[in-house]
Design a protein around this motif. Structure first.
Motif, PDB file in Angstrom:
ATOM      1  N   LEU A 364       0.854  -1.192   0.000  1.00 24.09           N
ATOM      2  CA  LEU A 364       0.000   0.000   0.000  1.00 24.09           C
ATOM      3  C   LEU A 364       0.892   1.245   0.000  1.00 24.09           C
ATOM      4  O   LEU A 364       0.898   2.023   0.949  1.00 24.09           O
ATOM      5  CB  LEU A 364      -0.913  -0.017   1.235  1.00 24.09           C
ATOM      6  CG  LEU A 364      -1.842  -1.224   1.373  1.00 24.09           C
ATOM      7  CD1 LEU A 364      -2.596  -1.162   2.709  1.00 24.09           C
ATOM      8  CD2 LEU A 364      -2.827  -1.294   0.207  1.00 24.09           C
ATOM      9  N   PRO A 365       1.647   1.456  -1.072  1.00 25.02           N
ATOM     10  CA  PRO A 365       2.646   2.527  -1.078  1.00 25.02           C
ATOM     11  C   PRO A 365       2.071   3.936  -1.072  1.00 25.02           C
ATOM     12  O   PRO A 365       2.800   4.889  -0.760  1.00 25.02           O
ATOM     13  CB  PRO A 365       3.423   2.265  -2.371  1.00 25.02           C
ATOM     14  CG  PRO A 365       2.447   1.569  -3.267  1.00 25.02           C
ATOM     15  CD  PRO A 365       1.642   0.700  -2.348  1.00 25.02           C
ATOM     16  N   ASN A 366       0.809   4.091  -1.401  1.00 24.41           N
ATOM     17  CA  ASN A 366       0.224   5.431  -1.444  1.00 24.41           C
ATOM     18  C   ASN A 366      -0.273   5.916  -0.084  1.00 24.41           C
ATOM     19  O   ASN A 366      -0.810   7.017   0.021  1.00 24.41           O
ATOM     20  CB  ASN A 366      -0.926   5.470  -2.457  1.00 24.41           C
ATOM     21  CG  ASN A 366      -0.432   5.294  -3.882  1.00 24.41           C
ATOM     22  OD1 ASN A 366       0.615   5.825  -4.248  1.00 24.41           O
ATOM     23  ND2 ASN A 366      -1.159   4.541  -4.682  1.00 24.41           N
ATOM     24  N   ARG A 367      -0.070   5.101   0.924  1.00 19.54           N
ATOM     25  CA  ARG A 367      -0.440   5.510   2.282  1.00 19.54           C
ATOM     26  C   ARG A 367       0.795   6.008   3.029  1.00 19.54           C
ATOM     27  O   ARG A 367       1.921   5.608   2.719  1.00 19.54           O
ATOM     28  CB  ARG A 367      -1.074   4.339   3.035  1.00 19.54           C
ATOM     29  CG  ARG A 367      -2.359   3.847   2.381  1.00 19.54           C
ATOM     30  CD  ARG A 367      -3.121   2.914   3.287  1.00 19.54           C
ATOM     31  NE  ARG A 367      -4.347   2.437   2.645  1.00 19.54           N
ATOM     32  CZ  ARG A 367      -5.344   1.860   3.279  1.00 19.54           C
ATOM     33  NH1 ARG A 367      -5.279   1.686   4.603  1.00 19.54           N
ATOM     34  NH2 ARG A 367      -6.424   1.454   2.635  1.00 19.54           N
ATOM     35  N   GLN A 371       0.521   5.742   9.388  1.00 16.84           N
ATOM     36  CA  GLN A 371      -0.930   5.781   9.219  1.00 16.84           C
ATOM     37  C   GLN A 371      -1.584   6.084  10.567  1.00 16.84           C
ATOM     38  O   GLN A 371      -1.052   5.724  11.622  1.00 16.84           O
ATOM     39  CB  GLN A 371      -1.439   4.433   8.717  1.00 16.84           C
ATOM     40  CG  GLN A 371      -1.133   4.107   7.277  1.00 16.84           C
ATOM     41  CD  GLN A 371      -2.097   3.053   6.754  1.00 16.84           C
ATOM     42  OE1 GLN A 371      -3.297   3.310   6.643  1.00 16.84           O
ATOM     43  NE2 GLN A 371      -1.581   1.881   6.431  1.00 16.84           N
ATOM     44  N   GLU A 404       4.586  11.040   3.214  1.00 13.01           N
ATOM     45  CA  GLU A 404       3.161  10.804   2.955  1.00 13.01           C
ATOM     46  C   GLU A 404       2.911   9.595   2.070  1.00 13.01           C
ATOM     47  O   GLU A 404       1.805   9.069   2.013  1.00 13.01           O
ATOM     48  CB  GLU A 404       2.535  12.049   2.322  1.00 13.01           C
ATOM     49  CG  GLU A 404       2.353  13.189   3.311  1.00 13.01           C
ATOM     50  CD  GLU A 404       1.477  12.782   4.496  1.00 13.01           C
ATOM     51  OE1 GLU A 404       0.388  12.216   4.266  1.00 13.01           O
ATOM     52  OE2 GLU A 404       1.897  13.008   5.644  1.00 13.01           O
ATOM     53  N   THR A 405       3.941   9.152   1.367  1.00 17.64           N
ATOM     54  CA  THR A 405       3.876   7.909   0.602  1.00 17.64           C
ATOM     55  C   THR A 405       5.171   7.157   0.863  1.00 17.64           C
ATOM     56  O   THR A 405       6.108   7.699   1.465  1.00 17.64           O
ATOM     57  CB  THR A 405       3.725   8.147  -0.910  1.00 17.64           C
ATOM     58  OG1 THR A 405       4.845   8.915  -1.378  1.00 17.64           O
ATOM     59  CG2 THR A 405       2.439   8.903  -1.222  1.00 17.64           C
ATOM     60  N   ARG A 406       5.209   5.934   0.418  1.00 22.18           N
ATOM     61  CA  ARG A 406       6.407   5.120   0.654  1.00 22.18           C
ATOM     62  C   ARG A 406       6.792   4.380  -0.617  1.00 22.18           C
ATOM     63  O   ARG A 406       5.943   4.140  -1.495  1.00 22.18           O
ATOM     64  CB  ARG A 406       6.154   4.147   1.799  1.00 22.18           C
ATOM     65  CG  ARG A 406       4.869   3.372   1.639  1.00 22.18           C
ATOM     66  CD  ARG A 406       4.579   2.528   2.857  1.00 22.18           C
ATOM     67  NE  ARG A 406       3.353   2.918   3.522  1.00 22.18           N
ATOM     68  CZ  ARG A 406       2.780   2.191   4.470  1.00 22.18           C
ATOM     69  NH1 ARG A 406       3.322   1.068   4.858  1.00 22.18           N
ATOM     70  NH2 ARG A 406       1.677   2.600   5.040  1.00 22.18           N
ATOM     71  N   PRO A 408       7.475   1.342  -3.103  1.00 25.55           N
ATOM     72  CA  PRO A 408       6.918  -0.016  -3.149  1.00 25.55           C
ATOM     73  C   PRO A 408       7.892  -1.055  -2.588  1.00 25.55           C
ATOM     74  O   PRO A 408       7.467  -2.066  -2.041  1.00 25.55           O
ATOM     75  CB  PRO A 408       6.657  -0.250  -4.637  1.00 25.55           C
ATOM     76  CG  PRO A 408       6.535   1.136  -5.212  1.00 25.55           C
ATOM     77  CD  PRO A 408       7.493   1.970  -4.429  1.00 25.55           C
ATOM     78  N   TRP A 494     -10.213   5.139   2.090  1.00 27.73           N
ATOM     79  CA  TRP A 494      -9.006   4.833   1.340  1.00 27.73           C
ATOM     80  C   TRP A 494      -9.145   3.533   0.545  1.00 27.73           C
ATOM     81  O   TRP A 494      -8.688   3.433  -0.587  1.00 27.73           O
ATOM     82  CB  TRP A 494      -7.807   4.746   2.278  1.00 27.73           C
ATOM     83  CG  TRP A 494      -7.247   6.076   2.653  1.00 27.73           C
ATOM     84  CD1 TRP A 494      -7.595   7.300   2.142  1.00 27.73           C
ATOM     85  CD2 TRP A 494      -6.227   6.351   3.629  1.00 27.73           C
ATOM     86  NE1 TRP A 494      -6.865   8.310   2.728  1.00 27.73           N
ATOM     87  CE2 TRP A 494      -6.017   7.741   3.644  1.00 27.73           C
ATOM     88  CE3 TRP A 494      -5.489   5.549   4.485  1.00 27.73           C
ATOM     89  CZ2 TRP A 494      -5.072   8.358   4.483  1.00 27.73           C
ATOM     90  CZ3 TRP A 494      -4.553   6.147   5.322  1.00 27.73           C
ATOM     91  CH2 TRP A 494      -4.341   7.533   5.320  1.00 27.73           C
ATOM     92  N   GLU A 497     -11.143   4.113  -2.490  1.00 30.48           N
ATOM     93  CA  GLU A 497     -10.378   4.888  -3.480  1.00 30.48           C
ATOM     94  C   GLU A 497      -9.229   4.083  -4.078  1.00 30.48           C
ATOM     95  O   GLU A 497      -8.545   4.563  -4.999  1.00 30.48           O
ATOM     96  CB  GLU A 497      -9.806   6.148  -2.804  1.00 30.48           C
ATOM     97  CG  GLU A 497     -10.873   7.132  -2.352  1.00 30.48           C
ATOM     98  CD  GLU A 497     -10.288   8.274  -1.504  1.00 30.48           C
ATOM     99  OE1 GLU A 497     -11.043   9.228  -1.208  1.00 30.48           O
ATOM    100  OE2 GLU A 497      -9.090   8.207  -1.143  1.00 30.48           O
ATOM    101  N   LYS A 499      -6.547   3.242  -2.499  1.00 33.37           N
ATOM    102  CA  LYS A 499      -5.286   3.803  -1.979  1.00 33.37           C
ATOM    103  C   LYS A 499      -4.561   2.789  -1.107  1.00 33.37           C
ATOM    104  O   LYS A 499      -5.191   2.128  -0.295  1.00 33.37           O
ATOM    105  CB  LYS A 499      -5.585   5.057  -1.157  1.00 33.37           C
ATOM    106  CG  LYS A 499      -4.346   5.774  -0.621  1.00 33.37           C
ATOM    107  CD  LYS A 499      -4.708   7.068   0.046  1.00 33.37           C
ATOM    108  CE  LYS A 499      -3.455   7.795   0.575  1.00 33.37           C
ATOM    109  NZ  LYS A 499      -3.792   9.098   1.163  1.00 33.37           N
TER     110      LYS A 499
END
Length: 499
Positions: A364-367, A371, A404-406, A408, A494, A497, A499
């Motif tokens: 879930l790289p867009n998180r 979190q 804010e993102t990570r 992959p 999320w 979406e 995400k």
């Protein structure tokens, strides 16, 4: 039909009862007692592992009397998933127990056919089984398993309840790092207890933080309190050993000391960095050569297999744990770990670690890294980190958690970068290592039937959240409840979406 080894244990037990023979002395023909001592939320900050700020004479003595593993790792960096794994000798991802605190509501989780719990196997072999906290309070100790199970697998909360001469398997589950609490009240409480019982508290000046944490006063004080919790845990270990000695059973008891996962901190518990995965593992007792140090990679689930083997109980053929004490044991060349949902926070991370490299895959790289999580966000150390982040007081390394993102994929050269700071996944010089570990993780997920490859069902998530929310409504604060409900709504948004 019972196996020969099972019949041997039962026969010896009946013989002892009929003749009154003392089974306390170390005797290769008598099944040993097995004692697991497992504190919560604690990494390897013991002096025998190189910690210099404090002394831990009791765990050190166990290491001197037996074997110390320097590369022991959990397969899950949070308690219920970790415990579900070591009590079955199976990867939590293989048995559907990979989501923290799952199967607690209307939706249940059943163990797959052919998977047995270790205490049940001991019980069937004639052992008395117990689980307790320390000091013993008349109640069963912490279990926290993520599946349906029968409490009758434990005969009581105290091995003293066994029949004369009966061998015993005892789990001692202690608070460990949780003793320090989550804020100044807890820090002072453990420091005062250490001062009263041990004659001193860990001074702030003795604390050296990992480079990814800032020297914020609250974080430093928390770490000092954590070290006090290590000292208090060490004292408890000494008390357990003293009781075994006073009862005359120490010589015929295999004592195993291990924590359930690493320190509860921003980058420790719930993450797949070594701060969350690396644990102490010390074993002493019959057949263990004193002063042995093992540097090979082992997994915490292996305690299931080695304990059964030590008692002469057959290891189930499908058990993924290995008897790492066996003469013919072939050392692992890699260890694996998984992080999935923790409380309300949906997550999906996997890792493989060799002696030299760590590979982490973020599904879930867009998180964001951090979190929202009501449990962790209520800790003063997380509040302190967020304060200094907002004030621009963190350096580049300390800011890593606030992305804010990570990526992959993450790849770390553990020899040159033991704190796992410099991600080499995009470095062409390490392309070969990246591909090798990527393929190895894929193979592990396939061969072990990683059930986390599919998202948790909405029904199961809602079922567990209903239990969690109800618990907070009854025992928590309005602020905590609001944060929890907000996070649940965010997780669902999320997911919708993608995400």
């Amino acid at each position: 039909m019972k196996s020969n080894s099972t019949l041997l244990v039962a026969t010896l037990f009946l013989f002892a009862m009929s003749t009154g023979e003392n089974l306390n002395a170390a005797d290769p023909n008598v099944p040993p007692n097995i004692v697991w001592i497992i504190p919560d939320d604690m990494s390897a900050e013991f002096s025998c592992y190189g910690e210099t700020a404090i002394e831990t004479p009791n765990v050190d003595s166990l290491a001197t009397a037996g074997v110390k593993f320097t590369n022991a790792y959990v397969t899950a960096p949070v308690c219920s998933t970790c415990r579900s794994a070591f009590i079955t000798g199976m990867y939590q991802t293989s048995i559907g127990a990979h989501h923290h605190r799952s199967g607690r509501g209307a939706e249940k989780i059943e163990l797959p056919d052919g998977v047995a719990m270790v205490p049940k196997l001991f019980q069937e072999a004639g052992y008395h089984t117990s689980i307790t906290g320390w000091p013993m309070n008349g109640k069963l100790g912490k279990t926290d398993y993520n599946f349906q199970w029968d409490k009758s697998i434990y005969d009581s909360n105290d091995w003293g309840d066994r029949k004369p001469g009966q061998p015993f398997f005892a789990q001692i589950q202690t608070q460990g790092g949780k003793l320090r609490g989550k804020d100044a009240r807890g820090w002072e409480k453990i420091a005062t207890a250490a001062e009263k019982q041990l004659g001193s508290r860990t001074p702030i000046s003795a604390v050296t933080l990992p480079p990814y944490y800032p020297n914020h006063p609250d974080i430093v004080r928390d770490w000092a309190a954590y070290l006090d919790s290590v000292r208090m845990t060490d004292t408890m270990v000494g008390e357990v050993v003293a009781r075994l000695e006073s009862e005359g059973v120490r010589g015929n008891t295999l004592i195993l000391f291990m924590t359930d996962h690493g320190i509860s901190h921003a980058r420790g518990k719930q993450f797949l960095y070594d701060e969350g995965l690396h644990v102490p593992l010390v074993i002493a007792g019959p057949g263990i050569a004193a002063g042995t140090v093992r540097e090979d990679l082992v997994e915490h689930i292996d305690i299931a297999a080695l304990s059964l083997a030590a008692a002469g109980i057959p290891i189930p053929a499908n058990m993924q744990a290995r008897d790492i004490l066996a003469a013919a044991y072939q050392p692992r060349t890699a260890v694996f770990a998984a992080r999935d949902r923790c409380d309300e926070t949906v997550e999906h991370i996997r890792s493989v670690r060799t002696e030299d490299f760590k590979y982490i895959r973020n599904f879930l790289p867009n998180r964001p890294y951090l979190q929202p999580c009501a449990y962790k966000d209520a800790k003063q150390i997380l509040i302190a980190l967020r304060q200094w982040h907002a004030a621009g007081k963190l350096n580049a390394t300390q800011e890593l958690l606030f992305r804010e993102t990570r990526p992959p994929e993450e790849l770390y050269d553990l020899k040159s970068d033991p704190h796992e700071i410099n991600n080499l996944a995009d470095d062409p010089a390490f392309a070969e290592q990246l591909k090798s570990l990527r393929d190895r993780l894929d193979q592990w997920m396939e061969t072990t039937d990683d059930q986390g490859r599919q998202p948790e069902s909405t029904a199961m998530y809602d079922s567990d959240m209903a239990v969690y929310v109800d618990s907070v409504q009854r025992r928590g604060t309005a602020e905590y409840l609001q944060a929890l409900q907000k996070n649940i709504a965010l997780m669902k948004r999320w997911a919708a979406e993608g995400k």
